[in-house]
Design an enzyme around this catalytic site. Structure first.
Site, PDB file in Angstrom:
ATOM      1  CB  SER A 140     -12.468  67.649   3.046  1.00  0.00           C
ATOM      2  OG  SER A 140     -13.290  66.720   3.738  1.00  0.00           O
ATOM      3  CE1 TYR A 177     -12.261  64.612  -1.231  1.00  0.00           C
ATOM      4  CE2 TYR A 177     -12.764  64.428   1.109  1.00  0.00           C
ATOM      5  CZ  TYR A 177     -12.924  65.068  -0.106  1.00  0.00           C
ATOM      6  OH  TYR A 177     -13.746  66.172  -0.185  1.00  0.00           O
TER       7      TYR A 177
END
Length: 282
Positions: free
Chosen positions: A159, A172
């Site tokens: 990501s 995350y």
């Protein structure tokens, strides 16, 4: 060099992509990738902790003439991952492609992924178990099977959050940064044995979990992209298919952004477009 996956066998984790009440909910990244790989001739194992969702996806692929089967897998459980790889080899005879994509995104909404001082240790362990441990275990058990038939391609979902500071998405982002390092390590350690490893770093992709952030925030993300829109699951599927194919034979150890230019621009760019106040102009 044509992009074909005829004769290849692929595993896609998180391929159910979204556990909903509909017979076949809107596809997420994993299911879009599985469909794309199958359309290029690969036999695909769709792995997901929601086995029923994975089976619905696999059934749809078979109905369209592709080769697919589903397995229920918790990617943080080593016995499950070992069984997943054994199923692919046992059913299709080999393993050529692993797409480590599984993610427990529900935890990012409940209890959430806030700044460090509000972080819950349970959330930290849960997210790292799926994203980092799951990625490592997939590589650990796929690599020996790939080496037996001359090598393979591992593509991990990372990501842009793993490459920048955010006001939230603390765990995350940290987990995705760790995924990037796993990819570099695999490429370095097993490249001479025919294993290529790369990561894809998406920006905002309109898969079902991402749609939950609401139209206002989606519009804000789009404002900060170089493209006039955010991404769709099919945009990720195209890049995974390329990296899985021989057309990408000289690409390894890379983190490839698929984000519409979101992470490369100056933080001032979006506001400067609106105001017309741009450094370096009269």
């Amino acid at each position: 060099m044509t992009r074909t996956l005829e004769g290849r066998v692929a595993i896609v984790t998180g391929a159910g992509s979204f556990h909903g009440d509909e017979e076949l909910p809107k596809p997420g990244q994993g299911s879009a990738v599985a469909v794309k790989l199958a359309s290029l001739g690969a036999s695909v194992v769709l792995a997901d902790r929601h086995g029923d969702a994975a089976e619905r996806r696999a059934k749809a692929i078979r109905e369209d003439g592709g080769k697919a089967l589903a397995v229920q897998v918790d990617v943080g459980d080593e016995d499950d991952v070992r069984r997943m790889v054994a199923t692919a080899v046992g059913e299709f005879g080999r393993l050529d492609v692993l797409h480590n994509n599984a993610a427990d995104l529900e935890a990012l909404f409940d209890p959430g992924d806030p700044e460090i001082t509000r972080m819950e240790t349970g959330t930290w362990h849960l997210v790292f178990r799926t994203l980092v441990l799951g990625t490592m275990l997939g590589c650990k058990h796929a690599i020996p099977a790939m080496i037996e038939t001359g090598g393979g391609s591992i593509i991990c979902t990372s990501s842009t959050s793993g490459e920048m500071g955010e006001l939230n998405l603390t765990v995350y982002g940290a987990a995705k940064a760790a995924v990037n390092q796993v990819v570099r390590s695999v490429s370095t350690q097993y490249g001479k044995q025919g294993i290529r490893a790369n990561a894809i770093a998406p920006g905002l992709i309109l898969s079902p979990p991402s749609l939950a952030i609401g139209e206002e925030l989606i519009t804000e993300y789009a404002r900060h992209c170089d493209t006039p829109y955010v991404g769709e699951p099919s945009d990720i599927a195209e890049v995974v298919a390329f990296l899985a194919s021989d057309a990408a034979r000289f690409i390894s150890g890379q983190v490839i952004r698929v984000d519409g230019g979101f992470a490369q621009q100056s933080p001032l760019a979006a506001d400067s477009r609106l105001s017309g106040h741009v450094a370096g102009s009269n």
